[in-house]
Design a protein around this motif. Structure first.
Motif, mmCIF file in Angstrom:
data_model
loop_
_atom_site.group_PDB
_atom_site.id
_atom_site.type_symbol
_atom_site.label_atom_id
_atom_site.label_comp_id
_atom_site.label_asym_id
_atom_site.label_seq_id
_atom_site.Cartn_x
_atom_site.Cartn_y
_atom_site.Cartn_z
ATOM 1 N N UNK A 1 24.786 33.952 35.499
ATOM 2 C CA UNK A 1 25.801 34.174 34.463
ATOM 3 C C UNK A 1 27.228 33.974 34.969
ATOM 4 N N UNK A 2 27.392 33.832 36.273
ATOM 5 C CA UNK A 2 28.708 33.519 36.822
ATOM 6 C C UNK A 2 29.223 32.167 36.373
ATOM 7 N N UNK A 3 28.368 31.350 35.767
ATOM 8 C CA UNK A 3 28.780 30.035 35.292
ATOM 9 C C UNK A 3 29.463 30.073 33.934
ATOM 10 N N UNK A 4 29.548 31.230 33.319
ATOM 11 C CA UNK A 4 30.383 31.356 32.123
ATOM 12 C C UNK A 4 31.844 31.154 32.533
ATOM 13 N N UNK A 5 32.722 30.705 31.617
ATOM 14 C CA UNK A 5 34.080 30.300 32.021
ATOM 15 C C UNK A 5 34.900 31.391 32.682
ATOM 16 N N UNK A 6 34.695 32.653 32.292
ATOM 17 C CA UNK A 6 35.428 33.740 32.926
ATOM 18 C C UNK A 6 34.547 34.536 33.895
ATOM 19 N N UNK A 7 33.416 33.937 34.266
ATOM 20 C CA UNK A 7 32.703 34.374 35.449
ATOM 21 C C UNK A 7 31.617 35.402 35.328
#
Length: 330
Positions: A36-42
């Motif tokens: 889930x760190x690949x979401x834009x705000x991490x």
């Protein structure tokens, strides 16, 4: 030169990679991490923030140029709400426990939010400052209801919906419907109930396993239900959880270097806690096991140094060599 627009950033919420964990996989049992760190705000909280702001606008609760969003958080929701709200033109105020990492608080401030810190000793019984943060944010919001809007991630159905229509279907598709076990920690309950409800509808035999930290824990974003109340959002659908497994601080922090050495992933404390739970939970026969890695380790250099997990120099070396690190929007 290509210009990155607000739409480009928001289009990156969701659709995160599912990566095989070779360190745990064996025979016909495959283990995967949902990064889930690949979401834009991490973090995984980008999903909840996006859906809660969208829901507030659709219901006419949020008005651009007038409304201020205020929210209690242990970190990731504060980053996600501030980042996404800024793109949509809203001011944000965040209430956060002192215990949250300095890196997390700095990111929230740099994204433009006003930050209020709650002392960890206001209520020693619950620890970590989380319940105190909720109380302060609620007090501020209720004093000026014409201006302040608190999405209240602990009760907001949009938090659940983001995972029911997003993360759950992604996991089902990425595993080609083969997922047999799902692991995640519980903070608000949105992730475990949203994903769990969807997976159970697709296959009632999928086991949903909740990961619970020790009392007075150091796992940012998680709750121990012996010292802190179950959130309303979780209580609505807590029967979706088939089993629980506990993890203590030492178990979680002890696997951080192991995961880097074996899988080349630099993970966060909560991701390490999920990994530790997956590692020790007994699973017989063929299985496809998925765990939520809520964020990566980039915000936790000071935490890992304080807990003697790795020195700051070792951390920088790991950061340089880690795989699957995303490009963040801050």
């Amino acid at each position: 030169m290509t210009t990155v627009t607000d739409t480009d950033v928001l289009s990156r919420v969701g659709n995160t990679p599912l990566v095989k964990l070779d360190s745990l996989s064996h025979d016909n049992t495959d283990y995967f991490a949902k990064l889930e760190g690949h979401n834009p705000f991490g973090s995984v909280k980008d999903r909840a923030a996006y859906w809660m702001i969208k829901d507030g606008e659709e219901r006419g609760i949020l008005t651009k140029g007038k409304s201020i969003i205020i929210e209690p958080t242990s970190g990731n929701t504060g980053i996600a709400l501030t980042g996404i709200a800024n793109l949509w033109g809203y001011k944000v105020e965040i209430v956060i426990p002192e215990k949250a990492s300095n890196e997390t608080k700095d990111i929230i401030r740099n994204l433009g939010a006003k930050v209020f810190e709650t002392s960890d000793d206001l209520c020693p019984k619950v620890g970590a400052g989380t319940d105190q943060s909720i109380a302060l944010a609620t007090s501020i919001a209720s004093s000026r209801p014409d201006t302040y809007y608190s999405p209240n991630q602990y009760a907001n159905e949009a938090n659940f919906k983001g995972h029911y229509v997003g993360t759950g279907p992604e996991i089902w598709k990425q595993t080609e419907g083969k997922v047999t076990h799902f692991f995640t920690g519980v903070g608000t309950g949105g992730t475990i109930t949203g994903i769990g409800a969807f997976l159970k509808e697709k296959n009632p035999n999928v086991k949903i396993i909740g990961c619970q930290p020790q009392q007075n824990h150091l796992i940012q974003g998680w709750r121990n239900f012996e010292e802190s109340a179950k959130p309303d959002l979780f209580l609505k659908r807590e029967n979706v959880v088939d089993d629980w497994i506990s993890v203590d601080n030492s178990e979680a922090f002890s696997v951080v270097k192991e995961v880097f050495e074996k899988d080349q992933l630099l993970i966060s404390p909560s991701s390490a806690a999920v990994y530790a739970c997956m590692k020790k939970y007994p699973i017989q026969g063929d299985a496809c096991v998925v765990g939520i890695f809520a964020d990566d380790g980039r915000k936790f250099k000071s935490v890992y140094a304080n807990q003697n997990v790795m020195s700051e120099d070792d951390f920088e070396n790991c950061l340089k060599d880690a795989k699957h690190m995303s490009e963040l929007a801050y």
